[in-house]
Design a protein around this motif. Sequence first.
Motif, mmCIF file in Angstrom:
data_model
loop_
_atom_site.group_PDB
_atom_site.id
_atom_site.type_symbol
_atom_site.label_atom_id
_atom_site.label_comp_id
_atom_site.label_asym_id
_atom_site.label_seq_id
_atom_site.Cartn_x
_atom_site.Cartn_y
_atom_site.Cartn_z
ATOM 1 N N VAL A 169 0.835 -1.204 0.000
ATOM 2 C CA VAL A 169 0.000 0.000 0.000
ATOM 3 C C VAL A 169 0.871 1.256 0.000
ATOM 4 N N LYS A 170 1.888 1.275 0.844
ATOM 5 C CA LYS A 170 2.782 2.433 0.902
ATOM 6 C C LYS A 170 3.485 2.648 -0.448
ATOM 7 N N GLN A 171 3.921 1.554 -1.048
ATOM 8 C CA GLN A 171 4.623 1.660 -2.326
ATOM 9 C C GLN A 171 3.705 2.204 -3.409
ATOM 10 N N LYS A 172 2.444 1.769 -3.418
ATOM 11 C CA LYS A 172 1.493 2.264 -4.415
ATOM 12 C C LYS A 172 1.207 3.741 -4.227
ATOM 13 N N ILE A 173 1.142 4.200 -2.988
ATOM 14 C CA ILE A 173 0.931 5.627 -2.715
ATOM 15 C C ILE A 173 2.124 6.433 -3.192
ATOM 16 N N LEU A 174 3.326 5.927 -2.920
ATOM 17 C CA LEU A 174 4.539 6.632 -3.358
ATOM 18 C C LEU A 174 4.622 6.710 -4.878
ATOM 19 N N CYS A 175 4.114 5.682 -5.549
ATOM 20 C CA CYS A 175 4.153 5.655 -7.017
ATOM 21 C C CYS A 175 2.963 6.372 -7.655
ATOM 22 N N GLY A 176 2.065 6.887 -6.835
ATOM 23 C CA GLY A 176 0.908 7.599 -7.349
ATOM 24 C C GLY A 176 -0.203 6.708 -7.857
ATOM 25 N N GLU A 177 -0.138 5.413 -7.527
ATOM 26 C CA GLU A 177 -1.152 4.466 -7.988
ATOM 27 C C GLU A 177 -2.334 4.383 -7.046
ATOM 28 N N ARG A 178 -2.207 5.014 -5.885
ATOM 29 C CA ARG A 178 -3.266 4.912 -4.886
ATOM 30 C C ARG A 178 -3.324 6.208 -4.093
ATOM 31 N N THR A 179 -4.535 6.616 -3.713
ATOM 32 C CA THR A 179 -4.722 7.835 -2.925
ATOM 33 C C THR A 179 -4.451 7.546 -1.454
ATOM 34 N N ASP A 180 -3.710 8.438 -0.828
ATOM 35 C CA ASP A 180 -3.415 8.286 0.595
ATOM 36 C C ASP A 180 -4.589 8.825 1.418
ATOM 37 N N LYS A 181 -5.288 7.962 2.124
ATOM 38 C CA LYS A 181 -6.454 8.361 2.909
ATOM 39 C C LYS A 181 -6.100 8.740 4.345
ATOM 40 N N MET A 182 -4.846 8.519 4.747
ATOM 41 C CA MET A 182 -4.446 8.852 6.106
ATOM 42 C C MET A 182 -4.081 10.332 6.187
ATOM 43 N N LYS A 183 -4.685 11.057 7.145
ATOM 44 C CA LYS A 183 -4.466 12.500 7.257
ATOM 45 C C LYS A 183 -3.059 12.835 7.720
ATOM 46 N N GLU A 184 -2.520 12.045 8.631
ATOM 47 C CA GLU A 184 -1.194 12.331 9.173
ATOM 48 C C GLU A 184 -0.406 11.036 9.275
ATOM 49 N N ARG A 185 0.844 11.072 8.830
ATOM 50 C CA ARG A 185 1.696 9.896 8.892
ATOM 51 C C ARG A 185 2.940 10.214 9.714
ATOM 52 N N THR A 186 3.061 9.554 10.834
ATOM 53 C CA THR A 186 4.233 9.725 11.692
ATOM 54 C C THR A 186 4.778 8.364 12.067
ATOM 55 N N GLY A 187 6.038 8.331 12.474
ATOM 56 C CA GLY A 187 6.645 7.089 12.930
ATOM 57 C C GLY A 187 6.598 6.002 11.874
ATOM 58 N N ASP A 188 6.187 4.803 12.270
ATOM 59 C CA ASP A 188 6.180 3.691 11.315
ATOM 60 C C ASP A 188 5.083 3.820 10.269
ATOM 61 N N HIS A 189 4.173 4.786 10.425
ATOM 62 C CA HIS A 189 3.156 5.015 9.397
ATOM 63 C C HIS A 189 3.688 5.833 8.222
ATOM 64 N N ASN A 190 4.896 6.413 8.366
ATOM 65 C CA ASN A 190 5.490 7.156 7.262
ATOM 66 C C ASN A 190 5.622 6.254 6.035
ATOM 67 N N LEU A 191 5.478 6.868 4.871
ATOM 68 C CA LEU A 191 5.488 6.084 3.632
ATOM 69 C C LEU A 191 6.836 5.427 3.360
ATOM 70 N N ASP A 192 7.918 6.037 3.832
ATOM 71 C CA ASP A 192 9.233 5.451 3.571
ATOM 72 C C ASP A 192 9.704 4.524 4.685
ATOM 73 N N PHE A 193 8.842 4.230 5.655
ATOM 74 C CA PHE A 193 9.150 3.254 6.697
ATOM 75 C C PHE A 193 8.675 1.879 6.204
ATOM 76 N N LYS A 194 9.616 0.975 6.012
ATOM 77 C CA LYS A 194 9.290 -0.355 5.505
ATOM 78 C C LYS A 194 9.252 -1.364 6.654
ATOM 79 N N TYR A 195 8.154 -2.079 6.748
ATOM 80 C CA TYR A 195 8.013 -3.092 7.792
ATOM 81 C C TYR A 195 8.822 -4.333 7.432
ATOM 82 N N CYS A 196 9.449 -4.939 8.427
ATOM 83 C CA CYS A 196 10.141 -6.197 8.187
ATOM 84 C C CYS A 196 9.192 -7.346 8.529
ATOM 85 N N TYR A 197 9.325 -8.427 7.851
ATOM 86 C CA TYR A 197 8.479 -9.579 8.091
ATOM 87 C C TYR A 197 9.257 -10.884 7.945
#
Length: 478
Positions: free
Chosen positions: A450-478
Amino acid sequence: MSEKNRELVTIESLDNEDEEIVTIDLAQESKLVHKLDRTVLPILGLLYFMAALDRSNIGNSAAAGLQEAIGLTAAQLSNCVSLFYVTYIISEIPATLLLRKFKPHRFLAALGFMWGLVTIGTTFVSGYSSLLVCRLLLGLFEGGYFPCIMVYVSIFYKPEEQALRMGYLLSCAGAAGAFGGLISYGLVQVNSTNPYLQGYRLIYLVEGLITICTIPIVYFYLPDDENVKFFNEAEHEIMRLRTIQRKQYMGNSKFEWIEIRKAFSDPKTYFSMFIQFFSDIVLYGFSTFLPSILRSGLGYSITQAQYLTIPVYISAIISTLCTSRASDYLKIRGPFIAGANVSAAIGYIILLTANNNAVKYFATYLIALSLYVHAGINLAWTANNSSPYYRRTCSIGSNQALGNISGAIAGQIYRKSPYLLGHSFSLGCVCASTICVVLNTLWLQRQNRVKQKILCGERTDKMKERTGDHNLDFKYCY
C-alpha cells in the motif's frame, strides 16, 4: 576509505524539511557495536539471568521437597505459580513508561534489589499464605524488567541488530534454567549434612543473595542513553551518526497520549501480542515445570530431575543464539518463528504418544530448541516495526502484558502427572502461534505494498497524518 567499508544512508528528518547524508566506516561501527555487546549486554544479561533464576526456582524447590515441607497441595503450588503473573503483568506497561523518567541505571537496579530481597524472604515461608505473598511481591518487582530492557536495547541498536541481542538476553533465561538445576542439585546435597536448613530453603537464600550482589554493577556501570561514558571521542561520534541514521526509527521522544492510542489501534500490535501469548504458554509451562515433568512425568529421581535439565537448556541457548543471528543477517522474522514452532510441535506430539521415557526425554530437546526463539524474535519483530519511542514502548509493554498472562495459565494446565493436559494445551498454542505469524506476515506485506502504491501515485493516501512507522518510507520487516 574504500567503498567496501563505507555505508551511505540518506534519511529524511522528522520535520520532512531537509535531508542528511550520513557516512559511517562500517569496520569502525562494527567495533563500536561489539564494544556495546561486551559492556552493556553482560550487565543486562546478568540481572535477567537472576530474574529468571528467582522466578523459576519454585519449580526446582518443589522438586526438592518444598511441597512436603510446608504442606502444599498440588493445586496450591499451581496457584503460587499462576498468581505470580497477576502483579507481574500489572507492572509491565507502567515500568516501560517510567524507564526514561527515572533513568535506566537507577530504575533497573531498584527493581533488582527489591526482588532480591523478596527471594531471600521466601527462604522463611512456613505455609501457603506466606509463599503466595512472596510470589505476588516478586511478580510486582520483576514484571517491569524484561520489557524495559527490550526498550533499552532499541535505544542502542539498529533494528537489524536487535534479534541477536534479544536472543542473547533470552538465552540468559536458558542459562538460568541450566544453572538453576545445577545449583539446586548441589544445594539439595547440602541438606543431607545440614539438618537445620533444608535444601529447598537454601535455593532461595543463595539465589537471593547472588541477585543482591549484582545490583552495584547495574547501578554504577549501566549507561542511561547514547552518551556512553566509557566511549572515546571517535566512538561518541559514531554513536551520534548512528542516532542520525535512526531518526525515523527512534522518532519523537516526547510523551504524547496519541502515540499510545495509535499503538492500540494498530493490527500488528495485536498480532504481536497473541504470538507472544501463545509462545509464552510454551515457554513458562516448560521452563517452570521441566523438573517436575522429568521427576513425576518420566519417573526420574529428585537429583536426576535436577541435573537432566542442564543439557536441555544448553541446547535451547545454542538454538536461540544461532537462530537470532540468522534472523538479523537475513532481516526476516516470521519464518524463523514458524520454524521453531514446528520443532516444538513435534516434541509435544512425541511426549503425548511415546511410551519410552528415553524417547520422551529426547522430545524435551525438540521443545527446548524453540523455547526462546519464538519469544525473542517476536519481540525484535515488534520493536522493529513500531516507531516512535512511546508507540514502541507501549507495543512492547502490551506484548509482554498479554504474553505473561500465559504464565498464569501455564500454572493451571500443568497440575497433575503425567501432564497430558499441559502438553496438549501447549501443542494447541504452538499451532495458534503459527497461524498468527502467518497473518501478521501477510498484513505487513500488504501494508508495504500500500505504501509503495501511494509513493508511485497508484493509490490515494487516505491517512491524514503519517508519523513514525506510518510514514510512507518506513518499511516493515516480516
